[in-house]
Design a protein around this motif. Sequence first.
Motif, PDB file in Angstrom:
ATOM      1  N   TRP A  94      52.537  24.398  64.930  1.00 14.51           N
ATOM      2  CA  TRP A  94      51.727  24.674  63.743  1.00 14.51           C
ATOM      3  C   TRP A  94      51.704  26.160  63.446  1.00 14.51           C
ATOM      4  N   LEU A  95      51.583  26.957  64.511  1.00 13.27           N
ATOM      5  CA  LEU A  95      51.509  28.414  64.326  1.00 13.27           C
ATOM      6  C   LEU A  95      52.801  28.937  63.686  1.00 13.27           C
ATOM      7  N   ALA A  96      53.931  28.498  64.237  1.00 14.13           N
ATOM      8  CA  ALA A  96      55.209  28.962  63.691  1.00 14.13           C
ATOM      9  C   ALA A  96      55.386  28.508  62.248  1.00 14.13           C
ATOM     10  N   LEU A  97      55.039  27.237  62.007  1.00 13.73           N
ATOM     11  CA  LEU A  97      55.174  26.696  60.648  1.00 13.73           C
ATOM     12  C   LEU A  97      54.289  27.455  59.667  1.00 13.73           C
ATOM     13  N   ALA A  98      53.036  27.694  60.085  1.00 13.47           N
ATOM     14  CA  ALA A  98      52.099  28.359  59.176  1.00 13.47           C
ATOM     15  C   ALA A  98      52.560  29.776  58.869  1.00 13.47           C
ATOM     16  N   LEU A  99      52.977  30.505  59.913  1.00 15.21           N
ATOM     17  CA  LEU A  99      53.383  31.891  59.677  1.00 15.21           C
ATOM     18  C   LEU A  99      54.605  31.935  58.773  1.00 15.21           C
ATOM     19  N   THR A 100      55.578  31.065  59.053  1.00 17.51           N
ATOM     20  CA  THR A 100      56.785  31.067  58.232  1.00 17.51           C
ATOM     21  C   THR A 100      56.477  30.717  56.787  1.00 17.51           C
ATOM     22  N   ALA A 101      55.686  29.652  56.615  1.00 20.74           N
ATOM     23  CA  ALA A 101      55.408  29.201  55.249  1.00 20.74           C
ATOM     24  C   ALA A 101      54.614  30.243  54.481  1.00 20.74           C
ATOM     25  N   LEU A 102      53.608  30.814  55.155  1.00 24.55           N
ATOM     26  CA  LEU A 102      52.772  31.774  54.439  1.00 24.55           C
ATOM     27  C   LEU A 102      53.544  33.037  54.094  1.00 24.55           C
ATOM     28  N   LEU A 103      54.375  33.485  55.022  1.00 27.43           N
ATOM     29  CA  LEU A 103      55.127  34.711  54.739  1.00 27.43           C
ATOM     30  C   LEU A 103      56.209  34.461  53.704  1.00 27.43           C
ATOM     31  N   ALA A 104      56.744  33.245  53.683  1.00 27.50           N
ATOM     32  CA  ALA A 104      57.855  32.979  52.765  1.00 27.50           C
ATOM     33  C   ALA A 104      57.368  32.754  51.349  1.00 27.50           C
TER      34      ALA A 104
END
Lengths: 356, 181
Positions: free
Chosen positions: A14-24
């Motif tokens: 979840w952490l990786a997904l959230a960071l990637t999605a939010l930054l992208a």
Amino acid sequence: MMSLSLYASLLGGWLALALTALLATGATQALRVLLTVLFLVLCGVAGGLSGDVAGCMMETAPALALCVWVFRARHGAGNVSRGAAVLPFFLSGIAALAIAFGRCDLLGLFLGCGLVARLALAIGPRGLERDGWQVLRMELCGLLMAQGGLFVLQAGWGHMHDQAGAILLVGGLLLACAVMGRPGQAGPGWNMEILAVLPVVARAGGVWPVLLPVLTFMGCVCLSWAVLFRRGRVSGGGYWAGWAVLAAGLPDDGMGALPLAACLLVMACVPLSDGPPAGYMVWPPFLPGMAAGLVLVGEMGGMAPVAFAAGASLWPVLALRGRDAHGRPPWAQATLLLVAGCAVLATVAYRVGRGS
Amino acid sequence: MLVLLLGVLVILSLSTSGGRGGGPVWHAACTAACVCLSRWMQGQVGLACIMAVGLAALFGLLGVQMLHIPAARRERSGLRLAGGLACVAVLTQVIMQGPQDGMTARLMGMTGLAAILCGVWSACIARGPVALCAGLACGLDGVMLLAVRTDDLLVMGEVIVAAIGLNVLLAAAPRVHGRGE
């Protein structure tokens, strides 16, 4: 029953997904809400499967704090930088991971990750800003002290050394969480670290019983700090942090971890730098304030003088209640507090009913 | 002869560990010597020695950066104290040869703890970023000593990462502001 490795990997995913999605995608509001609700559901399911209501409350506290922050930010100004918008997600994910592992020796790692993220945000074109240096000083000093205390505790040299190590560990962790610092350094409105640190320390109190009186002592110190040094601008978060530390030091009797869970719930719902507390909403006789009542009751069983001292520290809150007209919380926050208080009360009633 | 040598060591450690940039290097060198001696006496020279020497190198870099921005006089006392403590750790290792158990281990732990506290104290009273970094470096040395005593690779790695971070932060600090303080 969800295994620890599965839960930890889900949280990490979840952490990786959230960071990637939010930054992208630039952190649109819909995406933030979606990710937060997903996080809350994940933590809730994992806590619910474990069967312990107090543990479930403690595990969902970081997700709840993130929810409050996200839904409040919709009404507030939207001109924050992209990094500052992502930071709460990172910190809350780390806090959930720390609670999931529940090991004192990993706290330094997780808090260090949070510190690095904060410092990376505070660094500007001309090096660290002044607040950044302050954050570095407090958090790294606290982490060093806590690490030293942990080593002494693990070495097991004897009672005196264990006490010194416990003082160093708890004091360092509280320093790293900026509980006893100047308000405003902890971050814009939330303090995820304390939500992660206290359950872990309370669990470590089962291994090293010498931690419990130290936690009680430090809770009294936090409360007196909040009473004496912030008289002009009382922040509700400071009081609740003191109560939570006090609750973490309770001996493990019939109430279990419930007072600590209740205090953490209120801390998650009430933002730290929200100005003065909106009087009657966090005032003890109101439902979420039952946490304070529970702490008092629990303390009465063990140490009556401490309970009296803690009760006396409620006086500034009571005095503040009268002259608090304009700082009303929005109805959503009041509802949230009401629901949290009802959950705590229902758990107590269920437990008492089952026990008798 | 040995007493003379040890006296020179103590005097060196107390006099050079001001805020001139030599302090962190000296502390880290003492720590590395202590770690290597203790490991060598146990007969297992390995990753811990390499990490301690790497830490000394990183703090050497920090000291080179500090040459441009010396610390103020007020903050040197804590650094001196921490330097003296690191020296005591080495002396303990030198004097108490033989099996590493009981008293020596406890003394090493206490020295590391005291170094942490002195470092934290001097970081807390520090005004400028340089003295802050130097104090934190002393504290990191203490953590390194304790981590070697308990054979904890995770904490050693954290210490190395923190030392790299301090280097990066000090490299990004503006040179002009720290000079006058």
